[in-house]
Design a protein around this motif. Structure first.
Motif, mmCIF file in Angstrom:
data_model
loop_
_atom_site.group_PDB
_atom_site.id
_atom_site.type_symbol
_atom_site.label_atom_id
_atom_site.label_comp_id
_atom_site.label_asym_id
_atom_site.label_seq_id
_atom_site.Cartn_x
_atom_site.Cartn_y
_atom_site.Cartn_z
ATOM 1 N N LEU A 235 0.829 -1.193 0.000
ATOM 2 C CA LEU A 235 0.000 0.000 0.000
ATOM 3 C C LEU A 235 0.863 1.242 0.000
ATOM 4 C CD1 LEU A 235 -3.142 -0.042 2.232
ATOM 5 C CD2 LEU A 235 -2.868 0.461 -0.186
ATOM 6 N N SER A 236 1.932 1.207 0.787
ATOM 7 C CA SER A 236 2.739 2.413 0.894
ATOM 8 C C SER A 236 3.539 2.654 -0.369
ATOM 9 C CB SER A 236 3.646 2.332 2.116
ATOM 10 O OG SER A 236 4.479 1.213 2.016
ATOM 11 N N THR A 237 3.889 1.607 -1.130
ATOM 12 C CA THR A 237 4.626 1.859 -2.367
ATOM 13 C C THR A 237 3.680 2.232 -3.486
ATOM 14 O OG1 THR A 237 4.592 -0.485 -2.917
ATOM 15 C CG2 THR A 237 6.569 0.343 -1.828
ATOM 16 N N VAL A 238 2.548 1.563 -3.568
ATOM 17 C CA VAL A 238 1.628 1.809 -4.670
ATOM 18 C C VAL A 238 0.757 3.024 -4.389
ATOM 19 C CG1 VAL A 238 -0.281 0.834 -5.993
ATOM 20 C CG2 VAL A 238 1.596 -0.613 -5.272
ATOM 21 N N GLY A 239 0.495 3.268 -3.155
ATOM 22 C CA GLY A 239 -0.401 4.356 -2.801
ATOM 23 C C GLY A 239 -1.825 3.902 -2.984
ATOM 24 N N ASP A 240 -2.766 4.717 -2.580
ATOM 25 C CA ASP A 240 -4.154 4.319 -2.720
ATOM 26 C C ASP A 240 -4.638 4.610 -4.116
ATOM 27 O OD1 ASP A 240 -5.177 2.955 -0.660
ATOM 28 O OD2 ASP A 240 -5.620 4.729 0.553
ATOM 29 N N SER A 241 -5.378 3.673 -4.643
ATOM 30 C CA SER A 241 -5.909 3.911 -5.973
ATOM 31 C C SER A 241 -7.314 3.359 -6.074
ATOM 32 C CB SER A 241 -5.000 3.269 -7.024
ATOM 33 O OG SER A 241 -4.922 1.888 -6.799
ATOM 34 N N LEU A 242 -8.032 3.919 -7.061
ATOM 35 C CA LEU A 242 -9.392 3.497 -7.338
ATOM 36 C C LEU A 242 -9.360 2.866 -8.721
ATOM 37 C CD1 LEU A 242 -12.001 3.855 -5.727
ATOM 38 C CD2 LEU A 242 -12.469 5.880 -7.103
ATOM 39 N N THR A 243 -9.843 1.641 -8.826
ATOM 40 C CA THR A 243 -9.879 0.992 -10.127
ATOM 41 C C THR A 243 -11.313 1.001 -10.638
ATOM 42 O OG1 THR A 243 -8.057 -0.425 -9.479
ATOM 43 C CG2 THR A 243 -9.350 -1.147 -11.363
ATOM 44 N N VAL A 244 -11.475 1.474 -11.878
ATOM 45 C CA VAL A 244 -12.810 1.537 -12.468
ATOM 46 C C VAL A 244 -12.863 0.544 -13.619
ATOM 47 C CG1 VAL A 244 -14.522 3.032 -13.547
ATOM 48 C CG2 VAL A 244 -12.888 3.993 -11.906
ATOM 49 N N ILE A 245 -13.852 -0.335 -13.594
ATOM 50 C CA ILE A 245 -14.014 -1.278 -14.713
ATOM 51 C C ILE A 245 -15.460 -1.239 -15.176
ATOM 52 C CG2 ILE A 245 -12.154 -2.833 -13.959
ATOM 53 C CD1 ILE A 245 -14.452 -4.686 -12.923
ATOM 54 N N PRO A 246 -15.692 -1.632 -16.424
ATOM 55 C CA PRO A 246 -17.069 -1.638 -16.926
ATOM 56 C C PRO A 246 -17.881 -2.685 -16.177
ATOM 57 C CG PRO A 246 -15.472 -2.048 -18.686
ATOM 58 C CD PRO A 246 -14.732 -2.120 -17.411
ATOM 59 N N HIS A 247 -19.143 -2.394 -15.936
ATOM 60 C CA HIS A 247 -19.999 -3.351 -15.255
ATOM 61 C C HIS A 247 -20.303 -4.517 -16.184
ATOM 62 C CE1 HIS A 247 -22.828 -4.825 -12.360
ATOM 63 N NE2 HIS A 247 -23.775 -4.923 -13.294
#
Ligand SMILES: Nc1ncnc2c1ncn2[C@@H]1O[C@H](COP(=O)(O)OP(=O)(O)OP(=O)(O)O)[C@@H](O)[C@H]1O
Ligand SMILES: [Mg+2]
Lengths: 389, 238
Positions: A52-64
């Motif tokens: 988590l600390s290397t990648v950081g927080d992220s939001l992944t959006v994918i098609p439903h």
């Protein structure tokens, strides 16, 4: 403390070596279960936190529905995320960077070797937001390939190696990526990264497979998810969003269940060990009734008899816990290696503390099991005990 | 020997039985092991207690040895009523003032000869230095001179040797009183005579001895004979 009671306790354990060993084995198993599973749980948490600390927080959006990538392939026309939707996402997410990603799998050839690898196609400007280069450079312009660290090792890729894609075109490797481990957005270690423009020219995709939003202020993640929902999913669900936080918490939930289960197993084995110690020591009290009578008749106090038996229990607990603690290192090492593919968290203080916890439980179990036999022995009537044969 | 206490008064009798009874309650009915026994033992006496089986001899000895307390009556040891003493205080009396010698020797099989003898001393003196040569002296006094035997386990010794170890153990804390329950019962006549000579020597050295025996020949070593029948004193030469 006196040598006599300690020595008598030790010699009695040696006199019944087989019995003592059985009691010790019980403690060893209990401590081993609690400690090594504690180490695993702890290493898992540490490694997730590290990532988590290397990648950081992220939001992944994918098609439903339809899925994110070429992994499934079952759906005739998988849903994609259009350019317009990406524009809208940028507006909703600003000022956080929005990274559209094509993700697919492709047959490639390296020299004479053939392989199928994940391929991510990215805008070269976005690459530095997701990965770091170990050798060579990140993508520049519309040519070149980045190779993930494990893909590079496995197919002996170096900066300058040539890769032939399924359509016959070839590209040179311009950079090898740093190992990143388990990620929540993309999995670059066993993959290739190519420039988006070239990918579009070759395959004419109808849209992106996923969009990653890097969120700098992690407290804003939920608000952003709600905003996306309101913008896109009001009438029907069009886009799904996953935050690294959510994934982390679901991993932790699953792990929590596993660890409750395994701790229960550890606990049960300790209970069994405790009963076996109780049993061994009650046998010892019965067999040694006459001896206890003699000791009492020549001036041994009740509490000294009690001490003697508690030393016995303590020795079983200490030996069992020490062996269990030692073996936990080995078991923790193996499990970490198998499950996490790394053992670097084994010597972390919090991992060591789970060994201490297991050993503490082992010693406490033995002590508890010794209390009743010790109490029984010390309350024997000296005359009855002396008459005992 | 000193005949006055620190407070200056006359020294009390070592042991005083005043109408002492001991009853064992059993489901089939109470067993009266001792029935209103009164008797005084003075310092330096050597008493042989005789009587048929079941007459209460061991019970009598156990009461003196503070392993048990009377059901009725008063038993005073050095002027103190044993009924007033806590379990710990009774244990300290056994450790410091009384030495037990049993028919079956009753040595601790886990301990070597020298450790068996040292054991009651360890209970009393935790500092190894302060214990000094006492266990060796006790073994020498008990007539076990061969030091090679000292590191052996008790079951590697003959009966006579084991009884000498038991006597050494009883002597190690320099008690006033030796209690012997058929000390020669498991020994042949010659070995038994050796043990009796040793006990007689201890008695001459000032120890009070109370000894249970069936054997009139053994009882002859004593200076006073007490005969128990059905829990009562039938005859007392003292
Ligand atoms: N702990 C006990 N519980 C119940 N009864 C007992 C107990 N100890 C002794 N007795 C009974 O008290 C009586 C006296 O027993 P004691 O052992 O004093 O006899 P003794 O004179 O030593 O006999 P022996 O010569 O056989 O050793 C016996 O009837 C015996 O059964
Ligand atoms: Mg008897």
């Amino acid at each position: 403390m006196s040598w006599t009671f300690f020595d008598i306790a030790r010699r009695n354990l040696q006199r019944n070596l087989f019995r003592s060993m059985l009691a010790i084995v019980g403690i060893v198993i209990g401590v081993l279960a609690i400690s090594s599973l504690g180490i695993l749980g702890n290493s898992l948490t540490l490694s997730v936190t590290d990532q988590l600390s290397t990648v950081g927080d992220s939001l992944t959006v994918i098609p439903h529905s339809g899925g994110a990538s070429g992994f499934g392939g079952g759906t005739a026309t998988p849903e994609k995320i259009s350019d317009r939707q990406v524009q809208d996402l940028r507006r909703v997410a600003a000022p956080n960077p929005v990274i559209p990603v094509y993700s697919t799998a492709e047959r490639i050839e390296v020299g004479s070797e053939k392989a199928v690898l994940s391929v991510y196609a990215l805008n070269p400007d976005d690459v530095s937001l997701l990965v770091e280069v170990d050798q060579g450079i990140l993508l520049r312009g519309n040519s070149g390939v980045l190779a993930g660290s494990r893909a590079a090792t496995q197919y002996k890729l170096k900066v300058g190696s040539q890769i032939r894609f399924s359509d016959g075109s070839t590209q040179r490797v311009v950079g090898i990526l740093k190992e990143r481990g388990l990620g929540f957005d993309i999995q670059p270690d066993m993959a290739l990264i190519v420039p988006a423009r070239r990918y579009e020219d070759r395959t004419h995709p109808t849209g992106f497979d996923q969009v990653i939003i890097k969120v700098k202020d992690t407290a804003r993640i939920e608000a952003l998810q709600t905003a996306i929902d309101q913008r896109f999913n009001r009438r029907e669900t069009v886009l799904d969003t996953f935050s690294s936080k959510e994934i982390l918490s679901s991993i932790q939930t699953v792990f929590g269940q596993i660890s409750t289960f395994t701790t229960a197993i550890g606990g049960i084995s300790l209970v069994v060990a405790g009963i076996s110690i109780l049993n061994v020591m009650m046998m010892s009290v019965t067999e040694r009734t006459k001896e206890i009578g003699i000791l009492r008749s020549i001036g041994t106090l009740r509490r000294e008899i009690r001490q003697m038996f508690i030393y016995e229990a303590l020795m079983l607990g200490l030996i069992g816990s020490a062996l269990g603690g030692l073996l936990s290192f080995g078991a923790g090492y193996l499990i970490s290696l198998l499950v996490l593919q790394t053992t670097k968290y084994l010597f972390d203080p919090s991992s060591l503390s789970s060994i201490a916890l297991g050993m503490g439980f082992g010693i406490a179990t033995a002590l508890l099991s010794g209390l009743y036999p010790a109490w029984t022995a010390s309350n024997l009537n000296p005359i009855e005990a002396l008459r005992h044969e | 020997m000193d005949t006055v206490t620190a407070s200056g008064g006359p020294r009390p009798d070592l042991i005083r039985f005043e109408e002492v009874s001991k009853v064992y309650p059993l489901p089939a009915g109470d067993v009266v092991a001792l029935d209103r026994v009164s008797l005084t033992v003075r310092n330096g006496e050597f008493i042989a207690v005789m009587g048929p089986s079941g007459s209460g001899k061991t019970t009598f000895l156990n009461l003196i040895g503070c392993l048990d307390v009377p059901t009725a009556g008063r038993l005073l040891i050095n002027g103190r009523d044993v009924a007033d003493l806590s379990d710990d205080e009774l244990t300290f009396l056994r450790r410091d003032t009384i030495g037990f010698i049993f028919q079956q020797f009753n040595l601790i099989p886990l301990l070597s000869v020298i450790e068996n003898v040292e054991y009651p001393l360890v209970l009393k003196v935790r500092d190894r230095e302060a214990r000094g040569e006492r266990p060796f002296e006790a073994l020498k006094a008990a007539g076990l001179d061969d030091e090679r035997l000292y590191t052996h386990k008790p079951n590697e010794l003959s009966g006579g040797q084991q009884q000498r170890v038991a006597i050494a153990r009883a002597l190690v804390n320099d008690p006033d009183l030796l209690l012997c329950d058929e000390p020669t019962g498991n020994l042949d006549q010659r070995t038994g005579a050796g043990i009796m000579a040793l006990l007689a020597e201890m008695n001459r050295g000032g120890k009070t001895i109370i000894m249970v025996t069936h054997d009139p020949g053994i009882a002859a070593y004593a200076t006073r004979q007490v005969r128990l029948v059905d829990g009562r004193i039938q005859e007392d030469t003292g």
